[in-house]
Design a protein around this motif. Sequence first.
Motif: not given
Length: 584
Positions: A579-584
């Motif tokens: 939710y911060v780095l947007g991996w998913s």
Amino acid sequence: MSKPADVSFFLLLLVLCGQAHGGRVLLSDFIHSTSPGLISDGVHHRSHSFAPYLALNNSFSAADSTCDQTYGFLPCTTTVIGNLFLILVYGYLMYSAATYLSNGSELLLEILGPGIIGGLFLPILGALPDAMLILVSGLSGTTETAQSQVSVGMGLLAGSTVMLISVIWGSCVFVGKCDIEGSVAIDNRDTKGFSITGSGVSTDIWTTYAAMIMIVSVIPFLIVQLPQLLDSTSARRLAVLISLIVSVVLLLSYCIYQVFQPWIQRRKIAYAKHKHVISGVLQQLKKRALGKLLNDEGEPDEEIIKKLFDTIDVDRNGFLSASELKALIVGIKFDEIQFDNDDAVAKLMTDFDTSCDSQISFTEFCAGISKWLNEAKRHGDTSTDSGNHTMKFLTDFHERTKEEHALLGANGQSDEVDEGVENVKRTSIKAGLMLLGGTLIAAAFADPLVDAVDDFSDATSIPTFFISFIALPLATNSSEAVSAIIFASRKKIRTASLTFSELYGAVTMNNLLCLAVFLALVYVRGLTWDFSAEVLVILIVCIVMGLLGSFRTVFPLWTSSIAFLLYPFSLALVYVLDYVLGWS
């Protein structure tokens, strides 16, 4: 209230809740009513439709949402409090299912013993509630719905693994701590309080093997993540299939190992006891020979050995009988290790009586002592000079055999007394009913629990992963967790070893059986594998705790802090990555 009565009460409550329904009482009812003199009863059908359940128009309701009743009669709701209540009820039923399966498995183990039952069926039954929840999370509705709900299964898989070897593992160290002296925790002695280095638990060597197996069980996670690591989208489906095959192969291998592990354990313990008999006899002979069993060339001194033979040969007939050997064994102190004297005599006879005439001649005695001394040399320290190295390598061999004996857990074998089962038929029926009941409850209420978690996520805007990560393991693993903590509180090496072995084994089954179910869902339904952050958490926790358990048999109190910290670390890592780095 008994356990069956508790379950029956909750089932009745759910049925009654499912039959009750009402309408929403909203201000718009009064404005749009065609009969101004009447007040809406909340049930009468108007031009606009209402959901067949009671919904309050406040911050805890979702006015424009609807829900579908599971199986057409179980209750559902779109409110926060309503879904929280359903999660608690369904969670309790899953906890009951896990308890029935656990208790039924233990009864079955008492009747049939280890081997196929203990190695194959019990680990699978222990992971059944988790596997059921993961299965239904990917079977519901369309592919889009399954893709949304499958995060519940991943949250449960990651949450169960992390909880077992972080919170529960650390709690077992905390409640099972004993005083650590000489790199081992002393059974039932807890006088050092909360000393982070002087207090802790010890385990046997089998527990380290279980930790190593747990590390190996993460291989399928690595395989399925390879396309993401290589930034390849075309190979993702193939990676899921290969990971599924590897999971199944490793699962079968683990079950086979569990089937034969009791036999392997008994053989290794028997060999350790045999070596300790060798060590004890050589130590006794060394004392009688004033430490001069070897000559100046470092070879067995036949003159000294002949004098020892004559002192043992009480009737002076030139042979040593079993009774004369038993008299020698009785005089040996095995450092508080329990040995059966007759068994020790049998081991000595087996090694020395090469003519098989139930007596030992001097030639046989000398050859046997020479063979034992050579074995002690191979395992002992022979770095000192020949004048005094007899004392050194025998003492070193004695200490090593004693340590090996303790690591194998042979000292605690008498702790678990097999009293047998008085009424086999009745116990078998009881075990079967428990297993059947637990399986049916898990199968029936896994789907409603997943739906409740999904609805609660919609009502609160909290991602389903975090709800299932925290809440669902409490339902499916609470019985196992409480049992582990109670068992560890007995403050013995034997019980600590069994506790940690079971925790490592439960995580291994999660990583193999539950992951195999999950991968099968993803492959068959054509879902997208997009769980990089979750997989990273599982890898970090399993590898850290697996390495800690693989290279240590003593766990001071400070090691529990590592385990406890891994739980919040896992939650924070998933949040940051997704939710911060947007991996998913």
